[in-house]
Design an enzyme around this catalytic site. Structure first.
Site, PDB file in Angstrom:
ATOM      1  N   LYS A  10     -31.431  -5.154  39.425  1.00 45.68           N
ATOM      2  CA  LYS A  10     -30.477  -4.038  39.487  1.00 45.68           C
ATOM      3  C   LYS A  10     -29.466  -4.228  40.622  1.00 45.68           C
ATOM      4  O   LYS A  10     -29.673  -5.045  41.531  1.00 45.68           O
ATOM      5  CB  LYS A  10     -31.269  -2.733  39.642  1.00 45.68           C
ATOM      6  CG  LYS A  10     -32.187  -2.441  38.437  1.00 45.68           C
ATOM      7  CD  LYS A  10     -32.855  -1.076  38.567  1.00 45.68           C
ATOM      8  CE  LYS A  10     -33.728  -0.776  37.368  1.00 45.68           C
ATOM      9  NZ  LYS A  10     -34.325   0.589  37.436  1.00 45.68           N
ATOM     10  N   TYR A  50     -29.585   3.349  28.706  1.00 44.18           N
ATOM     11  CA  TYR A  50     -30.578   4.325  29.170  1.00 44.18           C
ATOM     12  C   TYR A  50     -30.550   5.621  28.353  1.00 44.18           C
ATOM     13  O   TYR A  50     -31.018   6.654  28.831  1.00 44.18           O
ATOM     14  CB  TYR A  50     -30.365   4.624  30.655  1.00 44.18           C
ATOM     15  CG  TYR A  50     -30.925   3.536  31.555  1.00 44.18           C
ATOM     16  CD1 TYR A  50     -32.300   3.361  31.712  1.00 44.18           C
ATOM     17  CD2 TYR A  50     -30.089   2.665  32.251  1.00 44.18           C
ATOM     18  CE1 TYR A  50     -32.820   2.371  32.526  1.00 44.18           C
ATOM     19  CE2 TYR A  50     -30.597   1.668  33.078  1.00 44.18           C
ATOM     20  CZ  TYR A  50     -31.961   1.526  33.208  1.00 44.18           C
ATOM     21  OH  TYR A  50     -32.499   0.554  34.011  1.00 44.18           O
ATOM     22  N   PHE A  58     -31.967  12.967  36.269  1.00 41.47           N
ATOM     23  CA  PHE A  58     -31.361  11.876  37.042  1.00 41.47           C
ATOM     24  C   PHE A  58     -30.481  10.946  36.199  1.00 41.47           C
ATOM     25  O   PHE A  58     -29.996   9.933  36.688  1.00 41.47           O
ATOM     26  CB  PHE A  58     -32.454  11.049  37.741  1.00 41.47           C
ATOM     27  CG  PHE A  58     -33.505  10.484  36.808  1.00 41.47           C
ATOM     28  CD1 PHE A  58     -33.269   9.331  36.072  1.00 41.47           C
ATOM     29  CD2 PHE A  58     -34.729  11.122  36.667  1.00 41.47           C
ATOM     30  CE1 PHE A  58     -34.226   8.811  35.223  1.00 41.47           C
ATOM     31  CE2 PHE A  58     -35.710  10.611  35.806  1.00 41.47           C
ATOM     32  CZ  PHE A  58     -35.448   9.459  35.085  1.00 41.47           C
ATOM     33  N   ARG A 103     -41.107  -4.434  43.463  1.00 47.04           N
ATOM     34  CA  ARG A 103     -40.522  -3.178  43.949  1.00 47.04           C
ATOM     35  C   ARG A 103     -40.985  -2.852  45.367  1.00 47.04           C
ATOM     36  O   ARG A 103     -40.212  -2.345  46.180  1.00 47.04           O
ATOM     37  CB  ARG A 103     -40.838  -2.040  42.968  1.00 47.04           C
ATOM     38  CG  ARG A 103     -39.917  -2.097  41.735  1.00 47.04           C
ATOM     39  CD  ARG A 103     -40.343  -1.130  40.668  1.00 47.04           C
ATOM     40  NE  ARG A 103     -39.334  -0.978  39.627  1.00 47.04           N
ATOM     41  CZ  ARG A 103     -39.573  -0.418  38.446  1.00 47.04           C
ATOM     42  NH1 ARG A 103     -40.792   0.017  38.153  1.00 47.04           N
ATOM     43  NH2 ARG A 103     -38.614  -0.296  37.552  1.00 47.04           N
ATOM     44  N   ASN A 113     -34.451   0.885  42.468  1.00 48.34           N
ATOM     45  CA  ASN A 113     -35.768   0.238  42.556  1.00 48.34           C
ATOM     46  C   ASN A 113     -35.780  -1.233  42.122  1.00 48.34           C
ATOM     47  O   ASN A 113     -36.777  -1.737  41.616  1.00 48.34           O
ATOM     48  CB  ASN A 113     -36.820   1.066  41.813  1.00 48.34           C
ATOM     49  CG  ASN A 113     -36.491   1.242  40.351  1.00 48.34           C
ATOM     50  OD1 ASN A 113     -35.497   0.704  39.874  1.00 48.34           O
ATOM     51  ND2 ASN A 113     -37.328   1.957  39.631  1.00 48.34           N
ATOM     52  N   HIS A 116     -35.724  -3.768  36.528  1.00 50.01           N
ATOM     53  CA  HIS A 116     -36.141  -3.095  35.303  1.00 50.01           C
ATOM     54  C   HIS A 116     -37.149  -3.982  34.586  1.00 50.01           C
ATOM     55  O   HIS A 116     -37.027  -5.205  34.608  1.00 50.01           O
ATOM     56  CB  HIS A 116     -34.919  -2.893  34.380  1.00 50.01           C
ATOM     57  CG  HIS A 116     -35.294  -2.466  32.990  1.00 50.01           C
ATOM     58  ND1 HIS A 116     -35.539  -1.156  32.671  1.00 50.01           N
ATOM     59  CD2 HIS A 116     -35.498  -3.195  31.861  1.00 50.01           C
ATOM     60  CE1 HIS A 116     -35.877  -1.088  31.385  1.00 50.01           C
ATOM     61  NE2 HIS A 116     -35.852  -2.310  30.871  1.00 50.01           N
ATOM     62  N   GLU A 127     -33.886  -4.181  23.964  1.00 51.21           N
ATOM     63  CA  GLU A 127     -33.140  -4.420  25.199  1.00 51.21           C
ATOM     64  C   GLU A 127     -32.619  -5.857  25.271  1.00 51.21           C
ATOM     65  O   GLU A 127     -31.493  -6.100  25.717  1.00 51.21           O
ATOM     66  CB  GLU A 127     -34.023  -4.085  26.401  1.00 51.21           C
ATOM     67  CG  GLU A 127     -34.308  -2.585  26.494  1.00 51.21           C
ATOM     68  CD  GLU A 127     -35.416  -2.199  27.455  1.00 51.21           C
ATOM     69  OE1 GLU A 127     -35.710  -0.999  27.551  1.00 51.21           O
ATOM     70  OE2 GLU A 127     -36.002  -3.092  28.115  1.00 51.21           O
TER      71      GLU A 127
HETATM   72  P1  GDP Z   1     -39.464   2.446  34.865  1.00 56.37           P
HETATM   73  O1  GDP Z   1     -39.913   2.226  33.451  1.00 56.37           O
HETATM   74  O2  GDP Z   1     -40.527   2.110  35.880  1.00 56.37           O
HETATM   75  O3  GDP Z   1     -38.142   1.772  35.175  1.00 56.37           O
HETATM   76  O4  GDP Z   1     -39.231   4.029  35.048  1.00 56.37           O
HETATM   77  P2  GDP Z   1     -38.629   5.150  34.083  1.00 56.37           P
HETATM   78  O5  GDP Z   1     -38.514   4.652  32.676  1.00 56.37           O
HETATM   79  O6  GDP Z   1     -39.396   6.402  34.328  1.00 56.37           O
HETATM   80  O7  GDP Z   1     -37.161   5.407  34.672  1.00 56.37           O
HETATM   81  C1  GDP Z   1     -36.111   4.508  34.408  1.00 56.37           C
HETATM   82  C2  GDP Z   1     -35.306   4.310  35.663  1.00 56.37           C
HETATM   83  O8  GDP Z   1     -34.692   5.549  36.026  1.00 56.37           O
HETATM   84  C3  GDP Z   1     -36.113   3.930  36.912  1.00 56.37           C
HETATM   85  O9  GDP Z   1     -36.411   2.563  36.987  1.00 56.37           O
HETATM   86  C4  GDP Z   1     -35.193   4.377  38.028  1.00 56.37           C
HETATM   87  O10 GDP Z   1     -34.145   3.426  38.278  1.00 56.37           O
HETATM   88  C5  GDP Z   1     -34.581   5.635  37.442  1.00 56.37           C
HETATM   89  N1  GDP Z   1     -35.304   6.826  37.909  1.00 56.37           N
HETATM   90  C6  GDP Z   1     -36.556   7.235  37.584  1.00 56.37           C
HETATM   91  N2  GDP Z   1     -36.885   8.379  38.220  1.00 56.37           N
HETATM   92  C7  GDP Z   1     -35.793   8.707  38.976  1.00 56.37           C
HETATM   93  C8  GDP Z   1     -35.488   9.777  39.867  1.00 56.37           C
HETATM   94  O11 GDP Z   1     -36.309  10.676  40.116  1.00 56.37           O
HETATM   95  N3  GDP Z   1     -34.251   9.756  40.465  1.00 56.37           N
HETATM   96  C9  GDP Z   1     -33.327   8.783  40.217  1.00 56.37           C
HETATM   97  N4  GDP Z   1     -32.131   8.836  40.840  1.00 56.37           N
HETATM   98  N5  GDP Z   1     -33.574   7.762  39.382  1.00 56.37           N
HETATM   99  C10 GDP Z   1     -34.794   7.717  38.771  1.00 56.37           C
END
Ligand code: GDP
Length: 138
Positions: A10, A50, A58, A103, A113, A116, A127
């Site tokens: 990222k 996304y 978010f 991470r 973070n 992905h 994807e």
């Molecule tokens: P992942 O599968 O571990 O990437 O997590 P998720 O699918 O839940 O979320 C997708 C992406 O959204 C994450 O990798 C973060 O970059 C972002 N994200 C998730 N939770 C938050 C949050 O609480 N705040 C913000 N700003 N971004 C978030």
């Protein structure tokens, strides 16, 4: 069980110069690269990628962040690729990620973070297709 997953390094990680170290950890973790590119998403493309998170609070922040700078997109191969890659990158929130995970080592916050990783075989295929044509994967 598929043997492929999809990843992005990222914008937070590319801008801090972590791309090489992250790729090194991925390769040492037993993954081989089947496709890779250095690119940058427009806001529209980040929004489309996304789309599943559209209703989450978010979403706007995520789209802004993911289009804020260059990324590395890649298709990776290994037995049990999706699950093993999620293990290698660690929890979404780096504060909760295990020691030594990508991470934990390189991410600053739950939003920014570093990497992905696809969460299912189905999404890994979707994807990968988002970024790569048949001619770009080996
Ligand atoms: P992942 O599968 O571990 O990437 O997590 P998720 O699918 O839940 O979320 C997708 C992406 O959204 C994450 O990798 C973060 O970059 C972002 N994200 C998730 N939770 C938050 C949050 O609480 N705040 C913000 N700003 N971004 C978030």
């Amino acid at each position: 069980m598929s043997n492929r997953t999809f990843t992005m390094i990222k914008p937070d990680a590319t801008s801090k110069g972590h791309s090489g170290a992250i790729l090194d950890q991925i390769i040492k973790g037993g993954f081989s690269i089947k496709a890779m590119k250095w690119t940058r998403l427009t806001k529209e493309q980040a929004g489309e990628f996304y789309e599943v998170h559209k209703e989450r609070p978010f979403y706007g922040e995520l789209v802004d962040f993911m289009s804020s700078g260059p990324i590395v997109a890649a298709i990776l191969e290994k037995d049990n690729a999706v699950a093993d890659f999620r293990k290698l990158i660690g929890a979404t929130n780096p504060a909760q990620a295990e020691e030594g995970t990508i991470r934990k080592r390189f991410a600053a916050s739950v939003g920014e973070n570093a990497v992905h990783g696809s969460d299912s075989d189905e999404n890994a295929a979707i994807e990968g297709d988002f970024f790569f044509s048949k001619l770009e994967r080996f």
